[in-house]
Design an enzyme around this catalytic site. Structure first.
Site, short mmCIF file in Angstrom:
data_model
loop_
_atom_site.label_atom_id
_atom_site.label_comp_id
_atom_site.label_asym_id
_atom_site.label_seq_id
_atom_site.Cartn_x
_atom_site.Cartn_y
_atom_site.Cartn_z
N ASP A 18 0.90 -1.28 0.00
CA ASP A 18 -0.02 0.03 0.09
C ASP A 18 0.66 1.24 -0.01
O ASP A 18 0.53 2.32 0.28
CB ASP A 18 -0.93 0.13 1.14
N GLU A 19 2.16 1.11 -0.23
CA GLU A 19 2.76 2.31 -0.25
C GLU A 19 3.91 2.10 -1.10
O GLU A 19 4.72 1.21 -1.33
CB GLU A 19 3.46 2.55 1.18
#
Length: 455
Positions: free
Chosen positions: A94-95
């Protein structure tokens, strides 16, 4: 991405939209992986024990993670990022860091242009997944990371060149990477609470307090200096799996059986990544929370489950398990892109792992369904012959409760069945609305001058 796992569940399950959602291990020793912002209001945080999370937010939906779905959504997001630049460095599902200068917009970047790109990116991610993200943009990784945390959730922070000190100075020292609780306490006792105070201290003082490497590195970061490049496709250094058990394991035979199961899971991950490795690692946490590791390096890389299993067994035989074991882990490091077969003569023969029906459920996996055993996990996808797809809300006392709804639909009805109802079976995660259609969204070079849509 904002509260990624929990946000995916809120979009995938219409009845949970706007509700407190906590994703993590559901066993007695489970921990929170992600909490929705509705749950964070009650003080629930990542890495908190599930027991504490239940005390703070008893009315939340507690769900087991569905990593297959999270990876699908992550792939959609990463595809959008790659439209902006070939240099995308994922940090997790998610990053990621993105080097805009290496992309099609690199020749005309100023603060206004970067802001326009970021606004469009956020809109495209939302259109493709239904999820929100927070974007930070700056002249270095350090500042971009800090900026991405400055306006969460659903935020945007662009640090214009020349304003870096204004962004850094008022921040607490814990905002800098590498400053955890222990380092933070040392700095606080020295009267250093903000980044500005840290930047004003002579490097020699930080070296005295923290040691040569840590002190020098922190002095550089406090000055806002970060020359690290964005590195695409960072290579994994190891592959590992581990389980925490609901009760301490004291029987050597049971421990061996669990290690066999973990060895097979580890090799499955290794093969899925197309890798092999030379060093086999055993991790073991005892009843008193002391943790030890043992490793053995082979003559060449392998992805053979028999080799991994037998090596782990040899390592485990060297360890005293008197008193009990609460966690076991198996890992492979020293990765390579090929496997050297037949390391020990018969190693290329298929290895016999524990039969699924014979393996006892443990720890946070205790609620995972397996063939031949009726067990349902909160949040798990199921399909009923008459009612179609749904998900498990909970189970117990011979019953399982299922809510029948699909992503993008209306909140569904709840029905209860016997645990062994033959019409109910495990299902597969349904894609989120729009997931997989990243190519239909305009982030990237196709229309670089178009005005950004409203967000």
């Amino acid at each position: 991405m904002d509260a990624f796992y929990a946000s995916v569940e809120q979009v995938a399950k219409p009845s949970l939209a706007g509700k407190a959602v906590i994703v993590g291990g559901i066993g007695a020793r489970g921990v929170v992986a992600t909490a929705s912002y509705e749950a964070r209001v009650f003080g629930v945080r990542s890495a908190m024990s599930i027991g504490e999370a239940r005390r703070r937010c008893p009315n939340a939906a507690f769900l087991s993670p569905r990593f297959g779905l999270y990876r699908q959504v992550s792939d959609t997001v990463m595809e959008l990022l790659h439209r902006l630049s070939p240099l995308v460095e994922p940090l997790s599902l998610d990053e990621a860091f993105i080097d805009l200068e290496a992309g099609p917009h690199g020749g005309a970047l100023d603060t206004a242009r970067v802001t326009t790109i970021a606004v469009r990116l956020r809109a495209d991610i939302h259109a493709a997944t239904g999820l929100t993200c927070s974007v930070g943009a700056a002249t270095s990784k350090l500042l971009a990371k800090i900026a991405s945390e400055a306006d969460k959730p659903d935020g945007l922070c662009v640090v214009a060149p020349g304003t870096e000190r204004a962004m850094l100075d008022p921040l607490p020292v814990r905002a800098l990477p590498g400053v955890g609780p222990a380092t933070g306490d040392v700095l606080r006792r020295a009267g250093l609470d903000t980044v500005a105070e840290l930047a004003a201290v002579d490097e020699s003082e930080l070296v005295r307090l923290l040691g040569q490497a840590h002190g020098h590195g922190l002095h550089v970061l406090a000055a806002g200096l970060d020359a690290r490049p964005v590195v695409a496709d960072r290579d994994a250094k190891s592959v590992s799996v581990e389980d925490t058990f609901a009760t301490d394991l004291v029987d050597r035979e049971r421990i061996t059986r669990e290690l066999d199961r973990l060895s097979i899971r580890c090799v499955e991950r290794l093969r899925a990544a197309g890798r092999s490795g030379r060093t086999i690692v055993l991790k073991l946490r005892r009843y008193d929370f002391s943790t030890l590791t043992r490793s053995e390096t082979l003559r060449g890389p392998t992805d053979d489950p028999g080799v991994v299993r037998e090596t782990i067994r040899r390592l485990a035989a060297q360890v005293d398990v008197t008193g009990g074991v609460r966690l076991l882990g198996v890992g492979v490091s020293g990765l390579a892109d090929f496997a050297q077969q037949d390391l020990f003569g018969g190693a290329d023969a298929p290895a016999e792992g524990p039969e699924e029906d014979d393996a006892e459920p443990t720890g946070d996996e205790a609620a995972e369904p397996t063939l031949g055993r009726v067990s349902w996990s909160p949040g798990q996808d199921v399909v009923h012959e008459d009612f179609g797809p749904g998900w498990v809300q909970g189970s117990g006392v011979g019953r399982v409760t299922v809510r029948f709804e699909v992503p993008g639909g209306e909140p569904g009805r709840v029905r209860t069945f016997a645990l062994a109802d033959p019409a109910l079976r495990p299902g597969e995660p349904l894609p989120l609305p729009g997931t997989g259609d990243a190519g239909d969204h305009p982030s990237g070079p196709a229309d670089p001058g178009a005005p950004a849509p409203p967000t």
